[in-house]
Design a protein around this motif. Structure first.
Motif, mmCIF file in Angstrom:
data_model
loop_
_atom_site.group_PDB
_atom_site.id
_atom_site.type_symbol
_atom_site.label_atom_id
_atom_site.label_comp_id
_atom_site.label_asym_id
_atom_site.label_seq_id
_atom_site.Cartn_x
_atom_site.Cartn_y
_atom_site.Cartn_z
ATOM 1 N N VAL A 1 32.111 58.414 3.887
ATOM 2 C CA VAL A 1 30.853 58.292 4.621
ATOM 3 C C VAL A 1 29.894 57.391 3.852
ATOM 4 O O VAL A 1 29.252 56.513 4.437
ATOM 5 C CB VAL A 1 30.228 59.682 4.853
ATOM 6 N N ALA A 2 29.825 57.569 2.534
ATOM 7 C CA ALA A 2 28.956 56.723 1.716
ATOM 8 C C ALA A 2 29.460 55.282 1.711
ATOM 9 O O ALA A 2 28.653 54.340 1.738
ATOM 10 C CB ALA A 2 28.882 57.257 0.296
ATOM 11 N N MET A 3 30.785 55.106 1.710
ATOM 12 C CA MET A 3 31.339 53.752 1.729
ATOM 13 C C MET A 3 31.003 53.047 3.043
ATOM 14 O O MET A 3 30.708 51.859 3.057
ATOM 15 C CB MET A 3 32.844 53.804 1.477
ATOM 16 N N LYS A 4 31.015 53.791 4.135
ATOM 17 C CA LYS A 4 30.639 53.222 5.425
ATOM 18 C C LYS A 4 29.179 52.774 5.398
ATOM 19 O O LYS A 4 28.844 51.688 5.864
ATOM 20 C CB LYS A 4 30.857 54.257 6.530
ATOM 21 N N ARG A 5 28.322 53.601 4.812
ATOM 22 C CA ARG A 5 26.898 53.251 4.736
ATOM 23 C C ARG A 5 26.669 52.052 3.823
ATOM 24 O O ARG A 5 25.806 51.220 4.085
ATOM 25 C CB ARG A 5 26.086 54.441 4.260
ATOM 26 N N ILE B 1 28.729 49.547 3.392
ATOM 27 C CA ILE B 1 29.143 48.363 4.141
ATOM 28 C C ILE B 1 28.098 48.017 5.196
ATOM 29 O O ILE B 1 27.770 46.839 5.390
ATOM 30 C CB ILE B 1 30.530 48.588 4.765
ATOM 31 N N GLN B 2 27.538 49.022 5.868
ATOM 32 C CA GLN B 2 26.547 48.756 6.909
ATOM 33 C C GLN B 2 25.251 48.206 6.333
ATOM 34 O O GLN B 2 24.685 47.262 6.865
ATOM 35 C CB GLN B 2 26.238 50.036 7.697
ATOM 36 N N THR B 3 24.767 48.794 5.239
ATOM 37 C CA THR B 3 23.479 48.383 4.677
ATOM 38 C C THR B 3 23.603 47.280 3.636
ATOM 39 O O THR B 3 22.585 46.719 3.230
ATOM 40 C CB THR B 3 22.769 49.585 4.027
ATOM 41 N N ARG B 4 24.825 47.015 3.199
ATOM 42 C CA ARG B 4 25.076 46.031 2.157
ATOM 43 C C ARG B 4 24.291 46.360 0.882
ATOM 44 O O ARG B 4 23.819 45.488 0.177
ATOM 45 C CB ARG B 4 24.778 44.619 2.646
ATOM 46 N N SER B 5 24.168 47.643 0.613
ATOM 47 C CA SER B 5 23.444 48.127 -0.556
ATOM 48 C C SER B 5 24.192 49.323 -1.132
ATOM 49 O O SER B 5 24.706 50.148 -0.395
ATOM 50 C CB SER B 5 22.032 48.548 -0.150
ATOM 51 N N VAL C 1 35.403 48.529 -5.996
ATOM 52 C CA VAL C 1 35.369 47.178 -5.429
ATOM 53 C C VAL C 1 34.129 46.999 -4.562
ATOM 54 O O VAL C 1 33.437 45.974 -4.649
ATOM 55 C CB VAL C 1 36.667 46.891 -4.628
ATOM 56 N N LEU C 2 33.829 47.989 -3.722
ATOM 57 C CA LEU C 2 32.615 47.913 -2.903
ATOM 58 C C LEU C 2 31.375 47.839 -3.775
ATOM 59 O O LEU C 2 30.434 47.105 -3.466
ATOM 60 C CB LEU C 2 32.519 49.116 -1.969
ATOM 61 N N TYR C 3 31.364 48.595 -4.852
ATOM 62 C CA TYR C 3 30.205 48.555 -5.740
ATOM 63 C C TYR C 3 30.046 47.162 -6.341
ATOM 64 O O TYR C 3 28.931 46.636 -6.418
ATOM 65 C CB TYR C 3 30.338 49.606 -6.844
ATOM 66 N N CYS C 4 31.157 46.561 -6.772
ATOM 67 C CA CYS C 4 31.085 45.208 -7.352
ATOM 68 C C CYS C 4 30.653 44.180 -6.312
ATOM 69 O O CYS C 4 29.939 43.232 -6.631
ATOM 70 C CB CYS C 4 32.432 44.823 -7.955
ATOM 71 N N LEU C 5 31.091 44.352 -5.068
ATOM 72 C CA LEU C 5 30.728 43.393 -4.018
ATOM 73 C C LEU C 5 29.252 43.459 -3.651
ATOM 74 O O LEU C 5 28.616 42.434 -3.422
ATOM 75 C CB LEU C 5 31.564 43.638 -2.763
ATOM 76 N N TYR C 6 28.711 44.670 -3.580
ATOM 77 C CA TYR C 6 27.354 44.834 -3.055
ATOM 78 C C TYR C 6 26.319 45.234 -4.089
ATOM 79 O O TYR C 6 25.190 45.549 -3.727
ATOM 80 C CB TYR C 6 27.359 45.881 -1.935
#
Length: 140
Positions: free
Chosen positions: A40-44, A46-50, A97-102
């Motif tokens: 759920v946090a990963m979805k958020r 990606i949506q907020t880019r934060s 990976v998401l953390y590094c991207l955003y």
């Protein structure tokens, strides 16, 4: 839930292997739920880019813990222990990976909030209470 599993397994089940499988199954389900909850946090993110909704240390230590338990489960040939961590390791990698991207993204913050009483948007840039007196209401 843990207490019910412990009491049931110690009173009703005399076979040690059956008790081990039952308690391990409860642990298996709890581990899958724990590793699936950050979706759920990963979805958020990606949506907020934060990444403000996904702390780095939680993601890092979740990955580290699942990696160590997976290695221990595989080395001890305990596949009931290793199997939920086989899901936890890729999810931990995906979080990192998401953390590094955003992590350097600055999302467009909306400077508006909703007035709960009237349902109107209130601009937060313009102060709600002004320090300067209103010219119309000022008596001379």
């Amino acid at each position: 839930m843990f207490c019910i599993a412990m009491i049931t397994s110690s009173i009703a089940m005399q076979d040690r292997n059956l008790r081990r499988v039952m308690v391990g199954s409860f642990g298996f389900v709890a581990s899958i739920a724990m590793y699936g909850s950050p979706l759920v946090a990963m979805k958020r993110v990606i949506q907020t880019r934060s990444v403000e909704y996904m702390p780095f240390f939680l993601s890092f230590f979740s990955f580290l813990t699942s990696s160590l338990w997976m290695a221990y489960g595989l080395l001890s040939l305990d596949f009931l222990l290793a199997s939920p961590n086989l899901l936890g390791v890729p999810l931990g990698v995906l979080q990192l990976v998401l953390y590094c991207l955003y992590c350097n993204e600055n999302p467009d913050k909306k400077p508006y909030k909703v007035d709960l009483e009237n349902g109107e948007n209130t601009n937060l840039i313009t102060p709600l209470i002004s320090d300067t007196p209103d010219v119309k209401n000022e008596k001379v």
